[in-house]
Design a protein around this motif. Structure first.
Motif, PDB file in Angstrom:
ATOM      1  N   ASP A   1       0.801  -1.222   0.000  1.00  0.00           N
ATOM      2  CA  ASP A   1       0.000   0.000   0.000  1.00  0.00           C
ATOM      3  C   ASP A   1       0.837   1.277   0.000  1.00  0.00           C
ATOM      4  O   ASP A   1       0.384   2.306  -0.514  1.00  0.00           O
ATOM      5  CB  ASP A   1      -0.937   0.013   1.210  1.00  0.00           C
ATOM      6  N   VAL A   2       2.034   1.217   0.586  1.00  0.00           N
ATOM      7  CA  VAL A   2       2.822   2.458   0.719  1.00  0.00           C
ATOM      8  C   VAL A   2       4.031   2.487  -0.212  1.00  0.00           C
ATOM      9  O   VAL A   2       4.811   3.448  -0.161  1.00  0.00           O
ATOM     10  CB  VAL A   2       3.293   2.657   2.181  1.00  0.00           C
ATOM     11  N   ALA A   3       4.185   1.470  -1.047  1.00  0.00           N
ATOM     12  CA  ALA A   3       5.380   1.402  -1.907  1.00  0.00           C
ATOM     13  C   ALA A   3       5.511   2.636  -2.779  1.00  0.00           C
ATOM     14  O   ALA A   3       6.620   3.172  -2.956  1.00  0.00           O
ATOM     15  CB  ALA A   3       5.328   0.147  -2.776  1.00  0.00           C
ATOM     16  N   THR A   4       4.400   3.097  -3.331  1.00  0.00           N
ATOM     17  CA  THR A   4       4.465   4.269  -4.205  1.00  0.00           C
ATOM     18  C   THR A   4       4.756   5.542  -3.424  1.00  0.00           C
ATOM     19  O   THR A   4       5.335   6.488  -3.965  1.00  0.00           O
ATOM     20  CB  THR A   4       3.146   4.437  -4.978  1.00  0.00           C
ATOM     21  N   ILE A   5       4.366   5.561  -2.139  1.00  0.00           N
ATOM     22  CA  ILE A   5       4.683   6.717  -1.294  1.00  0.00           C
ATOM     23  C   ILE A   5       6.171   6.742  -0.977  1.00  0.00           C
ATOM     24  O   ILE A   5       6.811   7.799  -0.977  1.00  0.00           O
ATOM     25  CB  ILE A   5       3.865   6.679   0.007  1.00  0.00           C
ATOM     26  N   LEU A   6       6.731   5.566  -0.725  1.00  0.00           N
ATOM     27  CA  LEU A   6       8.145   5.474  -0.378  1.00  0.00           C
ATOM     28  C   LEU A   6       9.048   5.741  -1.575  1.00  0.00           C
ATOM     29  O   LEU A   6      10.198   6.170  -1.403  1.00  0.00           O
ATOM     30  CB  LEU A   6       8.451   4.080   0.197  1.00  0.00           C
ATOM     31  N   SER A   7       8.550   5.467  -2.765  1.00  0.00           N
ATOM     32  CA  SER A   7       9.360   5.677  -3.980  1.00  0.00           C
ATOM     33  C   SER A   7       8.566   6.522  -4.979  1.00  0.00           C
ATOM     34  O   SER A   7       8.100   6.024  -6.016  1.00  0.00           O
ATOM     35  CB  SER A   7       9.734   4.328  -4.600  1.00  0.00           C
ATOM     36  N   PRO A   8       8.408   7.815  -4.701  1.00  0.00           N
ATOM     37  CA  PRO A   8       7.552   8.659  -5.540  1.00  0.00           C
ATOM     38  C   PRO A   8       8.083   8.882  -6.950  1.00  0.00           C
ATOM     39  O   PRO A   8       7.324   9.243  -7.845  1.00  0.00           O
ATOM     40  CB  PRO A   8       7.502   9.976  -4.752  1.00  0.00           C
ATOM     41  N   ASN A   9       9.386   8.677  -7.146  1.00  0.00           N
ATOM     42  CA  ASN A   9       9.975   8.942  -8.454  1.00  0.00           C
ATOM     43  C   ASN A   9      10.056   7.714  -9.350  1.00  0.00           C
ATOM     44  O   ASN A   9      10.626   7.767 -10.444  1.00  0.00           O
ATOM     45  CB  ASN A   9      11.379   9.538  -8.286  1.00  0.00           C
ATOM     46  N   VAL A  10       9.511   6.602  -8.877  1.00  0.00           N
ATOM     47  CA  VAL A  10       9.539   5.355  -9.634  1.00  0.00           C
ATOM     48  C   VAL A  10       8.126   5.046 -10.116  1.00  0.00           C
ATOM     49  O   VAL A  10       7.146   5.273  -9.394  1.00  0.00           O
ATOM     50  CB  VAL A  10      10.085   4.196  -8.772  1.00  0.00           C
ATOM     51  N   ASP A  11       8.020   4.540 -11.317  1.00  0.00           N
ATOM     52  CA  ASP A  11       6.714   4.176 -11.875  1.00  0.00           C
ATOM     53  C   ASP A  11       6.036   3.160 -10.942  1.00  0.00           C
ATOM     54  O   ASP A  11       6.581   2.076 -10.707  1.00  0.00           O
ATOM     55  CB  ASP A  11       6.908   3.549 -13.261  1.00  0.00           C
ATOM     56  N   PRO A  12       4.873   3.490 -10.380  1.00  0.00           N
ATOM     57  CA  PRO A  12       4.220   2.572  -9.435  1.00  0.00           C
ATOM     58  C   PRO A  12       3.904   1.215 -10.038  1.00  0.00           C
ATOM     59  O   PRO A  12       3.906   0.209  -9.341  1.00  0.00           O
ATOM     60  CB  PRO A  12       2.942   3.333  -9.045  1.00  0.00           C
ATOM     61  N   ARG A  13       3.633   1.176 -11.345  1.00  0.00           N
ATOM     62  CA  ARG A  13       3.350  -0.119 -11.978  1.00  0.00           C
ATOM     63  C   ARG A  13       4.568  -1.029 -11.922  1.00  0.00           C
ATOM     64  O   ARG A  13       4.432  -2.245 -11.730  1.00  0.00           O
ATOM     65  CB  ARG A  13       2.912   0.100 -13.421  1.00  0.00           C
ATOM     66  N   LEU A  14       5.756  -0.452 -12.087  1.00  0.00           N
ATOM     67  CA  LEU A  14       6.983  -1.247 -12.013  1.00  0.00           C
ATOM     68  C   LEU A  14       7.165  -1.822 -10.618  1.00  0.00           C
ATOM     69  O   LEU A  14       7.499  -3.008 -10.456  1.00  0.00           O
ATOM     70  CB  LEU A  14       8.184  -0.375 -12.383  1.00  0.00           C
ATOM     71  N   ILE A  15       6.914  -1.010  -9.600  1.00  0.00           N
ATOM     72  CA  ILE A  15       7.083  -1.462  -8.215  1.00  0.00           C
ATOM     73  C   ILE A  15       6.071  -2.551  -7.875  1.00  0.00           C
ATOM     74  O   ILE A  15       6.428  -3.646  -7.431  1.00  0.00           O
ATOM     75  CB  ILE A  15       6.923  -0.284  -7.235  1.00  0.00           C
TER      76      ILE A  15
END
Length: 233
Positions: free
Chosen positions: A186-200
């Motif tokens: 749930d928070v992966a995109t918050i922790l890595s805002p500069n990375v494409d969330p789909r990739l994560i």
């Protein structure tokens, strides 16, 4: 009918694939798996109540603009809360089966918890995300539903470990692991805002599913075969 299919197609595909890949000589315990599914559906209601309570009555709102509050909202509500309700639901089914002296074996237990996760994901789509547009729901079928299946695999793996060792400790370890993994999802995109969330997220869920399916591959199909393997070890 089409909306129900949109909410459940991914759950159906995962379940059918797992059954076809495992059960060659025996029939899956469909009746008992239906009970696991009911437990999964029922676990969505306390989860929704908990998440709504956090958002209305506390500062820990999952989608708060404050990162710390958002993090703990996801950790408490989705991580600790949802995984607890799913785990307890599955354990209640196992307790019921034990009272009737029914042993569905490691494969049945593992698949049972996967079914809890799949039923939870389907019910969540129906009751909590019914307002989303078509392609967003399709996206959930490719990401959120496999993720909940993966959480079921984590629970099933550690419950089987606890069953084999005769100790409840692995269950608590599995619960904490699932809570951490769910929070990260749930928070992966918050922790890595500069990375494409789909990739994560797709990488994370794919890795989780590969691990879980590998564990599924290793489990014996029949109860007596599993007992023989346990004795040899």
């Amino acid at each position: 009918m089409s909306f129900l299919l949109l909410c459940s197609w991914s759950s159906i595909v995962i379940f059918v694939w797992m059954v076809k890949r495992k059960y060659h000589w025996t029939a899956p315990p469909y009746v008992f798996l239906l009970i696991f599914a009911l437990a999964g559906v029922n676990s969505t209601f306390p989860a929704m109540v908990t998440n709504n309570f956090l958002g209305r009555e506390t500062i820990f709102y999952a989608f708060s603009p404050e990162l710390i509050e958002s993090f703990f909202g996801f950790f408490i509500g989705a991580g600790l809360g949802e995984e607890l309700f799913k785990l307890v639901g599955g354990l209640m089914v196992l307790l019921l089966l034990t009272l009737f002296r029914i042993d569905i074996g490691p494969a049945g237990r593992y698949l049972g918890f996967v079914v809890v996760g799949l039923a939870f994901a389907t019910a969540e789509n129906l009751f909590a995300y019914y307002w989303l547009e078509f392609w967003t729901m399709v996206h959930r079928g490719l990401l959120a539903v496999p993720f909940h299946a993966g959480m079921g695999m984590v629970h099933g793996y550690f419950v089987n470990m606890a069953w084999k060792r005769g100790s409840p400790v692995p269950i608590f370890i599995g619960y904490l692991a699932s809570a951490v993994l769910h929070t990260y999802y749930d928070v992966a995109t918050i922790l890595s805002p500069n990375v494409d969330p789909r990739l994560i997220l797709y990488t994370f869920v794919a890795t989780l599913m590969l691990w879980g399916l590998w564990q599924w591959y290793r489990i014996a199909e029949r109860v007596e075969m599993a007992a023989d393997e346990s004795t040899e070890q």
